[in-house]
Design a protein around this motif. Structure first.
Motif, PDB file in Angstrom:
ATOM      1  N   GLU A  49      23.643  42.035  44.729  1.00 55.85           N
ATOM      2  CA  GLU A  49      24.186  40.949  45.546  1.00 55.85           C
ATOM      3  C   GLU A  49      23.230  40.578  46.678  1.00 55.85           C
ATOM      4  OE1 GLU A  49      27.358  38.268  46.064  1.00 55.85           O
ATOM      5  OE2 GLU A  49      26.824  39.623  44.453  1.00 55.85           O
ATOM      6  N   ILE A  50      22.590  41.580  47.229  1.00 56.63           N
ATOM      7  CA  ILE A  50      21.723  41.340  48.386  1.00 56.63           C
ATOM      8  C   ILE A  50      20.521  40.485  48.001  1.00 56.63           C
ATOM      9  CG2 ILE A  50      20.114  43.308  48.319  1.00 56.63           C
ATOM     10  CD1 ILE A  50      22.143  42.285  51.406  1.00 56.63           C
TER      11      ILE A  50
ATOM     12  N   GLN B   9      35.664  36.956  57.179  1.00 59.23           N
ATOM     13  CA  GLN B   9      34.316  36.955  57.761  1.00 59.23           C
ATOM     14  C   GLN B   9      33.405  36.319  56.725  1.00 59.23           C
ATOM     15  OE1 GLN B   9      32.567  40.598  59.324  1.00 59.23           O
ATOM     16  NE2 GLN B   9      30.521  39.777  59.053  1.00 59.23           N
TER      17      GLN B   9
ATOM     18  N   GLU C 259      28.216  32.241  51.370  1.00 58.86           N
ATOM     19  CA  GLU C 259      28.972  32.813  50.257  1.00 58.86           C
ATOM     20  C   GLU C 259      29.233  31.759  49.175  1.00 58.86           C
ATOM     21  OE1 GLU C 259      29.610  33.402  53.378  1.00 58.86           O
ATOM     22  OE2 GLU C 259      29.916  35.554  53.671  1.00 58.86           O
TER      23      GLU C 259
ATOM     24  N   ASP D 268      40.744  56.840  48.922  1.00 58.67           N
ATOM     25  CA  ASP D 268      39.895  56.309  49.980  1.00 58.67           C
ATOM     26  C   ASP D 268      40.733  56.144  51.231  1.00 58.67           C
ATOM     27  OD1 ASP D 268      37.982  56.174  48.060  1.00 58.67           O
ATOM     28  OD2 ASP D 268      38.327  54.057  47.622  1.00 58.67           O
TER      29      ASP D 268
ATOM     30  N   THR E 117      36.946  40.706  54.093  1.00 50.40           N
ATOM     31  CA  THR E 117      35.553  41.006  54.440  1.00 50.40           C
ATOM     32  C   THR E 117      34.876  41.638  53.224  1.00 50.40           C
ATOM     33  OG1 THR E 117      36.014  43.246  55.254  1.00 50.40           O
ATOM     34  CG2 THR E 117      36.176  41.441  56.842  1.00 50.40           C
ATOM     35  N   GLN E 118      33.563  41.692  53.254  1.00 47.07           N
ATOM     36  CA  GLN E 118      32.834  42.193  52.090  1.00 47.07           C
ATOM     37  C   GLN E 118      31.706  43.126  52.484  1.00 47.07           C
ATOM     38  OE1 GLN E 118      31.604  38.428  50.301  1.00 47.07           O
ATOM     39  NE2 GLN E 118      32.839  38.954  48.514  1.00 47.07           N
ATOM     40  N   ASP E 119      31.416  44.083  51.596  1.00 46.05           N
ATOM     41  CA  ASP E 119      30.188  44.855  51.708  1.00 46.05           C
ATOM     42  C   ASP E 119      29.186  44.177  50.782  1.00 46.05           C
ATOM     43  OD1 ASP E 119      31.372  46.879  53.336  1.00 46.05           O
ATOM     44  OD2 ASP E 119      32.320  47.702  51.541  1.00 46.05           O
ATOM     45  N   ILE E 120      28.017  43.925  51.296  1.00 46.77           N
ATOM     46  CA  ILE E 120      27.010  43.236  50.486  1.00 46.77           C
ATOM     47  C   ILE E 120      25.873  44.198  50.219  1.00 46.77           C
ATOM     48  CG2 ILE E 120      25.417  41.294  50.390  1.00 46.77           C
ATOM     49  CD1 ILE E 120      27.424  40.163  52.678  1.00 46.77           C
ATOM     50  N   TYR E 121      25.647  44.515  48.928  1.00 44.99           N
ATOM     51  CA  TYR E 121      24.638  45.527  48.603  1.00 44.99           C
ATOM     52  C   TYR E 121      24.213  45.348  47.152  1.00 44.99           C
ATOM     53  CZ  TYR E 121      28.433  47.695  46.077  1.00 44.99           C
ATOM     54  OH  TYR E 121      29.446  47.916  45.188  1.00 44.99           O
TER      55      TYR E 121
ATOM     56  N   LYS F  97      39.396  51.551  54.273  1.00 43.02           N
ATOM     57  CA  LYS F  97      39.068  50.407  53.413  1.00 43.02           C
ATOM     58  C   LYS F  97      38.618  49.219  54.247  1.00 43.02           C
ATOM     59  CE  LYS F  97      41.976  50.127  49.716  1.00 43.02           C
ATOM     60  NZ  LYS F  97      43.355  49.983  49.167  1.00 43.02           N
ATOM     61  N   ARG F  98      37.895  48.346  53.576  1.00 39.10           N
ATOM     62  CA  ARG F  98      37.435  47.128  54.229  1.00 39.10           C
ATOM     63  C   ARG F  98      38.613  46.355  54.807  1.00 39.10           C
ATOM     64  NH1 ARG F  98      35.949  44.243  49.709  1.00 39.10           N
ATOM     65  NH2 ARG F  98      35.558  46.166  48.584  1.00 39.10           N
TER      66      ARG F  98
END
Length: 423
Positions: free
Chosen positions: A17-18, A124, A309, A2, A10-14, A5-6
């Motif tokens: 989780e969403i 974040q 969170e 990859d 921080t986070q990807d929310i999907y 990267k983040r």
RNA sequence: GUGGUUAUAGUUCAGCGGUAGAACGCCUGACUGUGGAUCAGGAUGUCGUGGGUUCAAAUCCCACUAGCCACCCCA
């Protein structure tokens, strides 16, 4: 590998989780609105000076946790680390005072703090917050706390407790600091390094030390509650009275010291019992001096901030269940010459009738479409094949039971709605 | 900022000097108008990055980066 990267913390929310996020956002917002708070959206970036002034130059947030940078015009910009100072800025800048006090506002959005991430702590993160501007009345403090309690319990949380305190006003606090320094002065030599520096900077923090030995000294320390002036004492008594009346359970903890300098009188924290080290899921208090500090007219105010969170972490710890709507009601399966057009038309019709209809946007045979329908959790499917085309009907299949039936075209919507009720 | 710990397939993890494995997931088929269960196949990794030791490194050593956890502090 990859390549991108983040950013740390921080986070990807999907995905699943969403669902938690939607649940929290939906219930918080509806309760906030029930209490007649109106949403305020402010920019994520603010002039750095706003936070220096508002939060206090000596706080950890300002001293080491702000995301600050210079823009192309040479201005110092900061990603907001909290929501109250921007709300106060907006209140003053837009002369909201002219629409009549009090002003009740809420906000939701990302906040930024340059910290080392751990469980319940991110760079974040997101907060819901609410502020009441222009009331020095204890009922305002109580309303904030009661509402917050209402939000937390409505989201499904049970295993948390509320701690409240009064940190007094500038008048009584000065007295108290003096008493604290006198008391701790005797033991200072035996206390931890941090405490040595706290002694000068912020003696109230001495109460909060986690070192076992220091905790013992702190236990015997004078309590702010014994130093409150008459006004502060009355105010606190009334807040407690209103909480009692509303059956909100709390614990008075005179060691609660909030990390932002602007608090006066009421300070409170909601702490969750199943979380790790970062157990405070929401906190807040009264800040009678802040509006003036930032350049507005003297405006006593109260507010809270809630960490989304952390609330979600708490929901998971308590295994909170909630209803989460299906993404798809009906999957339109089609196969054979000329069925695609019909399927598309039917999908559009169902959607405009308020049904969540899905048509494959990827080429799949019938078996593949059923497989996919099953995978995405469609409750019903409608088959349009050559039979249906020539004999002018639809086949409706219940994906849970597997039952199928033929349906006259003109009644599809009604029958679909009826069947969905029953599942 | 300090400390502990970890880093192998999409996910959870095994392998701990001799040219990459399991489970789940994903795709295909058994089933040319029917999914979920079962069975049979298949795809996927420069073993976090960079360096070192060695005939040989996913495996040993060092550095860096990132994740997790704790301190500090806070939501």
């Amino acid at each position: 590998m990859d390549e991108y990267k983040r950013i740390k913390g921080t986070q990807d929310i999907y995905g699943s989780e969403i669902d938690y996020w939607n649940q929290v956002e939906k219930t918080a917002k509806s309760i906030l609105e029930k209490y007649a708070f109106k949403e305020l959206r402010t920019p994520i970036i603010e002039p750095t000076e706003l936070f220096n002034r508002g939060i206090g130059n000596e706080t950890d947030i300002v001293k080491k946790e702000m995301y600050t940078f210079e823009d192309k015009g040479g201005r110092s910009i900061t990603l907001r680390p909290e929501g109250t100072a921007p709300a106060v800025r907006a209140y003053i800048e837009n002369s909201m005072i002219n629409s009549g006090l009090p002003i009740k506002l809420f906000y939701f959005g990302p906040m930024f703090r340059y910290e080392k991430p751990q469980s319940g702590r991110l760079r974040q993160f997101h907060q819901f917050g609410a502020e009441i501007f222009g009331s020095d009345y204890p009922l305002a403090d109580a309303e904030i706390i009661i509402m917050l309690n209402n939000i937390l319990s409505s989201v499904g949380l049970r295993n948390y407790r509320l701690k409240i305190n009064s940190v007094g006003c500038p008048k009584c606090r000065a007295e108290y600091r003096k008493a604290l320094k006198e008391y701790f002065g005797k033991y200072l030599g035996e206390m931890c390094e941090d405490c040595q520096s706290r002694y000068e900077k912020n003696p109230m923090r001495l109460l909060d030390c986690k070192v076992q030995k220091d905790k013992e000294y702190a236990r015997e320390a004078p309590s702010i509650l014994d130093y409150l002036c008459e006004e502060c004492r009355d105010h606190f008594a009334n807040v407690k009275k209103y909480l009692d009346l509303s059956h909100v359970i709390y614990e008075v903890d005179s060691r609660i010291v909030r990390g932002l300098d602007y608090y006066t009188k009421t300070a409170f924290e909601f702490e969750h019992l199943d979380l790790g080290a970062q157990a405070v899921i929401a906190g807040g208090g009264r800040y009678d001096g802040l509006v003036e500090e930032i350049g507005g007219p003297s405006t006593p105010s109260v507010g809270f901030g809630m960490g989304v969170e952390r609330v979600i972490l708490a929901m998971k710890a308590e295994k909170v269940q909630f209803l989460c709507e299906n993404d798809v009601d009906v999957y339109i399966v089609h196969s054979g010459k000329g069925t695609e057009e019909q399927a598309l038309e039917l999908t559009s019709k169902l959607r405009s009738d308020g049904i969540k209809a899905y048509i494959s946007v990827v080429k799949r045979n019938m078996s593949g479409q059923f497989k996919h329908a099953n995978k995405i959790g469609a409750r019903l499917s409608i088959v349009i094949g050559e039979d249906e085309l020539t004999n002018n009907f639809y086949t409706v299949k219940n994906m849970v039971t597997g039952d199928q039936s033929q349906v006259e075209k003109e009644w599809v919507t009604d029958i679909i709605k009826e069947k969905l009720e029953g599942i």
